[in-house]
Design a protein around this motif. Structure first.
Motif, PDB file in Angstrom:
ATOM      1  N   ILE A 278      17.385 -44.949   3.033  1.00 22.40           N
ATOM      2  CA  ILE A 278      16.807 -43.901   3.692  1.00 22.40           C
ATOM      3  C   ILE A 278      16.598 -44.536   5.431  1.00 22.40           C
ATOM      4  N   ASP A 279      17.216 -43.820   6.205  1.00 22.86           N
ATOM      5  CA  ASP A 279      17.219 -44.488   7.690  1.00 22.86           C
ATOM      6  C   ASP A 279      15.897 -43.740   8.231  1.00 22.86           C
ATOM      7  N   SER A 280      15.790 -42.531   7.954  1.00 21.89           N
ATOM      8  CA  SER A 280      14.879 -41.537   8.840  1.00 21.89           C
ATOM      9  C   SER A 280      13.959 -40.702   7.872  1.00 21.89           C
ATOM     10  N   ILE A 281      12.850 -40.291   8.315  1.00 22.26           N
ATOM     11  CA  ILE A 281      11.986 -39.235   7.596  1.00 22.26           C
ATOM     12  C   ILE A 281      11.710 -38.294   8.742  1.00 22.26           C
ATOM     13  N   GLU A 282      11.930 -36.781   8.187  1.00 29.50           N
ATOM     14  CA  GLU A 282      11.607 -35.918   9.171  1.00 29.50           C
ATOM     15  C   GLU A 282       9.984 -35.737   9.169  1.00 29.50           C
ATOM     16  N   ILE A 283       9.408 -36.394   9.959  1.00 27.72           N
ATOM     17  CA  ILE A 283       8.010 -36.326   9.927  1.00 27.72           C
ATOM     18  C   ILE A 283       7.339 -35.088  10.160  1.00 27.72           C
ATOM     19  N   TRP A 284       8.006 -34.459  11.567  1.00 24.85           N
ATOM     20  CA  TRP A 284       7.754 -33.000  11.844  1.00 24.85           C
ATOM     21  C   TRP A 284       8.590 -32.068  11.859  1.00 24.85           C
ATOM     22  N   ASN A 285       8.413 -30.999  11.084  1.00 26.11           N
ATOM     23  CA  ASN A 285       9.267 -29.725  10.727  1.00 26.11           C
ATOM     24  C   ASN A 285       8.443 -28.786  11.384  1.00 26.11           C
ATOM     25  N   ASP A 286       9.355 -27.950  11.933  1.00 27.55           N
ATOM     26  CA  ASP A 286       8.927 -26.693  12.642  1.00 27.55           C
ATOM     27  C   ASP A 286       7.463 -26.429  12.811  1.00 27.55           C
ATOM     28  N   PRO A 287       6.861 -26.809  13.925  1.00 25.97           N
ATOM     29  CA  PRO A 287       5.576 -26.690  13.980  1.00 25.97           C
ATOM     30  C   PRO A 287       4.803 -25.220  14.030  1.00 25.97           C
ATOM     31  N   THR A 288       5.786 -24.183  14.135  1.00 25.10           N
ATOM     32  CA  THR A 288       5.201 -22.831  14.040  1.00 25.10           C
ATOM     33  C   THR A 288       5.001 -22.321  12.765  1.00 25.10           C
ATOM     34  N   PHE A 289       5.738 -22.857  11.658  1.00 25.62           N
ATOM     35  CA  PHE A 289       5.552 -22.589  10.305  1.00 25.62           C
ATOM     36  C   PHE A 289       3.961 -23.278   9.834  1.00 25.62           C
ATOM     37  N   LYS A 290       3.203 -22.328   9.076  1.00 31.43           N
ATOM     38  CA  LYS A 290       2.087 -22.731   8.988  1.00 31.43           C
ATOM     39  C   LYS A 290       1.719 -23.920   8.114  1.00 31.43           C
ATOM     40  N   ASP A 291       2.816 -23.850   7.069  1.00 32.63           N
ATOM     41  CA  ASP A 291       2.499 -24.808   5.846  1.00 32.63           C
ATOM     42  C   ASP A 291       2.714 -26.148   6.356  1.00 32.63           C
ATOM     43  N   ASN A 292       3.506 -26.515   7.510  1.00 36.19           N
ATOM     44  CA  ASN A 292       3.883 -27.655   8.135  1.00 36.19           C
ATOM     45  C   ASN A 292       2.836 -28.396   8.755  1.00 36.19           C
ATOM     46  N   ILE A 293       1.415 -27.728   9.122  1.00 34.94           N
ATOM     47  CA  ILE A 293       0.345 -28.372   9.440  1.00 34.94           C
ATOM     48  C   ILE A 293      -0.057 -29.449   8.590  1.00 34.94           C
ATOM     49  N   GLU A 294      -0.276 -29.150   7.312  1.00 33.12           N
ATOM     50  CA  GLU A 294      -0.522 -30.074   6.061  1.00 33.12           C
ATOM     51  C   GLU A 294       0.614 -30.909   6.037  1.00 33.12           C
ATOM     52  N   ALA A 295       1.853 -30.439   6.070  1.00 32.73           N
ATOM     53  CA  ALA A 295       3.055 -31.238   5.519  1.00 32.73           C
ATOM     54  C   ALA A 295       3.072 -32.320   6.830  1.00 32.73           C
ATOM     55  N   THR A 296       2.870 -32.022   7.890  1.00 31.44           N
ATOM     56  CA  THR A 296       2.919 -33.048   8.782  1.00 31.44           C
ATOM     57  C   THR A 296       1.815 -34.352   8.851  1.00 31.44           C
ATOM     58  N   LYS A 297       0.851 -33.840   8.352  1.00 36.92           N
ATOM     59  CA  LYS A 297      -0.329 -34.894   8.269  1.00 36.92           C
ATOM     60  C   LYS A 297      -0.154 -35.719   7.106  1.00 36.92           C
ATOM     61  N   MET A 298       0.503 -35.114   5.958  1.00 37.38           N
ATOM     62  CA  MET A 298       0.787 -35.990   5.053  1.00 37.38           C
ATOM     63  C   MET A 298       1.941 -37.064   5.279  1.00 37.38           C
ATOM     64  N   ALA A 299       3.011 -36.375   5.830  1.00 38.03           N
ATOM     65  CA  ALA A 299       4.103 -37.342   6.203  1.00 38.03           C
ATOM     66  C   ALA A 299       3.699 -38.450   7.274  1.00 38.03           C
ATOM     67  N   LEU A 300       2.755 -38.221   8.113  1.00 38.30           N
ATOM     68  CA  LEU A 300       2.312 -39.254   8.984  1.00 38.30           C
ATOM     69  C   LEU A 300       1.768 -40.425   8.199  1.00 38.30           C
ATOM     70  N   ILE A 301       0.831 -39.815   7.105  1.00 41.11           N
ATOM     71  CA  ILE A 301       0.105 -40.741   6.318  1.00 41.11           C
ATOM     72  C   ILE A 301       1.063 -41.676   5.563  1.00 41.11           C
ATOM     73  N   ALA A 302       2.053 -41.019   5.013  1.00 37.54           N
ATOM     74  CA  ALA A 302       3.178 -41.713   4.079  1.00 37.54           C
ATOM     75  C   ALA A 302       3.821 -42.845   5.028  1.00 37.54           C
ATOM     76  N   TRP A 303       4.281 -42.314   6.055  1.00 36.58           N
ATOM     77  CA  TRP A 303       4.944 -43.132   7.408  1.00 36.58           C
ATOM     78  C   TRP A 303       4.216 -44.426   7.418  1.00 36.58           C
ATOM     79  N   ASN A 304       2.978 -44.312   7.733  1.00 38.28           N
ATOM     80  CA  ASN A 304       2.146 -45.326   7.921  1.00 38.28           C
ATOM     81  C   ASN A 304       2.162 -46.471   6.728  1.00 38.28           C
ATOM     82  N   HIS A 305       2.017 -45.895   5.589  1.00 40.77           N
ATOM     83  CA  HIS A 305       2.226 -46.845   4.316  1.00 40.77           C
ATOM     84  C   HIS A 305       3.506 -47.493   4.247  1.00 40.77           C
ATOM     85  N   LEU A 306       4.544 -46.789   4.594  1.00 42.67           N
ATOM     86  CA  LEU A 306       5.842 -47.291   4.573  1.00 42.67           C
ATOM     87  C   LEU A 306       5.973 -48.469   5.886  1.00 42.67           C
TER      88      LEU A 306
END
Length: 473
Positions: A278-306
């Motif tokens: 994996i070269d990259s992770i899409e941390i932030w997907n379309d901010p106007t889609f409501k489910d992405n608020i939680e998804a982005t939060k989780m992606a940032l946490i996962a990224w920190n672990h990596l």
């Protein structure tokens, strides 16, 4: 003319099938049209007698028929032009049906015609295809210079058109990208690689594909010279093992990126994914889609672990644009736009090769607003800093005060409100990293930087499933 019915002989919502048909001699075009129930997600890939990929199709709003022609100007987009060899051709089909139609016996009908092609091309298209037809490759010149300047360029790594399930044509994508002041974007329709685009000198368009498993998640291959389905079957998307094969294929210098890994119903579930692929992770997907608020939060946490584990995987953004610029998702007050969020990449010159290189080097900042300036002396995001003691600085050219969160080794080390902020560090000689999350007054994400690194560390996490296990603790 041939008509081939595709039947489902069991009460299932899924079908993967290989159809065969014979192409006679002295054929200069093959025209294919499929009729099916509207409540189906249908993809097919065409290979000729020599096993070369010749056509790609997704049944949503894609124009039909698709025409595979020996002349490039008469071939449909997303097909490979060239000689039409006689013999047995194949159509690799994948269908997902909804409950209301899964019990139907006849799921779709293919109509195949020879030498009936009309001009399905517009003259302003340029070709990404290998004219020699020696391999299943696109002839993408990733060294074409779109801008000579050494600077940060704004782009989008995740877009769709009417050739999959997007509502915008390719022309409308270009217009929308101009309106958003983009310098580049990646064309990543579901399961198909573009073989042509409009001859546009203002915006760099990078060919890509979003490999979209209906049950295991999505990943993007960006700046690719080939399709994953040149050598593999569509049915590989339905298994963990198959997805690992698709993701691990040799795509040359292409960028491999996991799309919206924690987005509900579309999260990445391929636990055996080798993290070093994996070269990259899409941390932030379309901010106007409501489910992405939680998804982005989780992606940032996962990224920190990596990052803490020593992985230097780059965090990017992607609009995942599907809608017209005037359309809003339910519950959103803002339209969903290409280039939202904007992903800025530092390049010596604007070329596809340099964009990919910039991402792989971590020279990336993501923002919904203005560019976020982050550096330590002359070091920028992605750099390995050789200064153990000093001051990191960040600022954004915005009229409204914003919150700066300094993330150091996975923890929020400092918060500050204003237009700029500084963080003083004094590290030992072991591995460390610093990046910044930027938020608006209401706490919503404004943007984030990639880390500046200090030293290196051999990662212990090898598979994506190990990351998920840490997340669950």
């Amino acid at each position: 003319m041939l008509e081939i019915e595709v039947k489902q002989d069991k009460d299932s919502h899924q079908l993967n099938q290989l159809l065969c048909f014979n192409v006679p001699s002295h054929v200069h075009s093959v025209s294919i049209e499929v009729r099916n129930e509207q409540y189906m997600w249908l993809t097919y890939i065409v290979h000729d007698q020599q096993k070369k990929l010749r056509g790609q199709f997704i049944k949503v709003s894609t124009p039909q028929p698709i025409i595979i022609h020996q002349e490039q100007e008469k071939s449909s987009p997303y097909t490979y032009y060239g000689d039409i060899p006689e013999g047995e051709w194949t159509i690799d089909i994948s269908i997902i049906a909804r409950e209301e139609v899964k019990a139907l016996n006849n799921w779709c009908t293919f109509t195949i015609m020879f030498n009936e092609a009309s001009d399905n091309r517009k003259p302003d298209l340029y070709i990404w295809q290998d004219e020699q037809q020696s391999q299943n490759l696109l002839n993408v010149n990733d060294e074409i210079i779109f801008n000579e300047s050494k600077r940060w360029y704004k782009g989008d790594f995740h877009t769709h058109t009417t050739f999959s399930d997007g509502k915008m044509t390719r022309e409308e994508n270009m217009d929308s990208a101009k309106n958003q002041n983009l310098d580049f974007f990646a064309a990543t329709d579901h399961n198909i690689v573009p073989t042509s685009w409009f001859d546009e000198t203002e915006i760099l368009v990078i060919p890509g594909i979003e490999v979209s498993s209906p049950i295991l998640g999505h990943f993007n291959v960006i700046s690719t010279n080939d399709s994953p389905f040149s050598k593999h079957r569509l049915e590989d998307m339905f298994s963990v093992e198959g997805n690992v094969k698709l993701l691990s294929e040799d795509y040359g210098n292409a960028l491999i990126s996991i799309s919206h890994p924690f987005l509900k119903h579309f999260n990445w579930k391929v636990t055996e994914t080798p993290l070093d692929k994996i070269d990259s992770i899409e941390i932030w997907n379309d901010p106007t889609f409501k489910d992405n608020i939680e998804a982005t939060k989780m992606a940032l946490i996962a990224w920190n672990h990596l990052l803490n584990d020593g992985h230097k995987i780059t965090g990017i953004g992607g609009s995942d644009s599907h809608n017209k610029p005037t359309e809003k998702y339910e519950g959103s007050t803002e339209p969903s736009l290409i280039g939202d969020p904007g992903t800025y990449v530092f390049c010596d010159q604007l070329t596809a090769a340099n964009v990919v290189k910039g991402v792989k080097n971590g020279h990336v900042v993501v923002s919904r607003g203005e560019f976020i300036h982050f550096q330590i002396d002359d070091f920028i995001s992605g750099d390995l800093c050789n200064v153990e003691k000093g001051t990191a600085k960040v600022f954004a050219d915005t009229d409204d005060p914003i919150f700066f969160e300094w993330i150091v080794d996975g923890q929020v080390a400092k918060k500050e409100t204003g237009y700029q902020s500084e963080f003083h560090f004094d590290f030992d000689k072991s591995y460390h990293w610093i990046r910044v999350d930027v938020r608006k007054k209401d706490g919503s994400l404004y943007g984030f930087t990639n880390p500046i690194y200090f030293g290196s560390k051999n990662p212990k996490l090898k598979k994506y499933g190990q990351l998920l296990e840490i997340m669950e603790k």
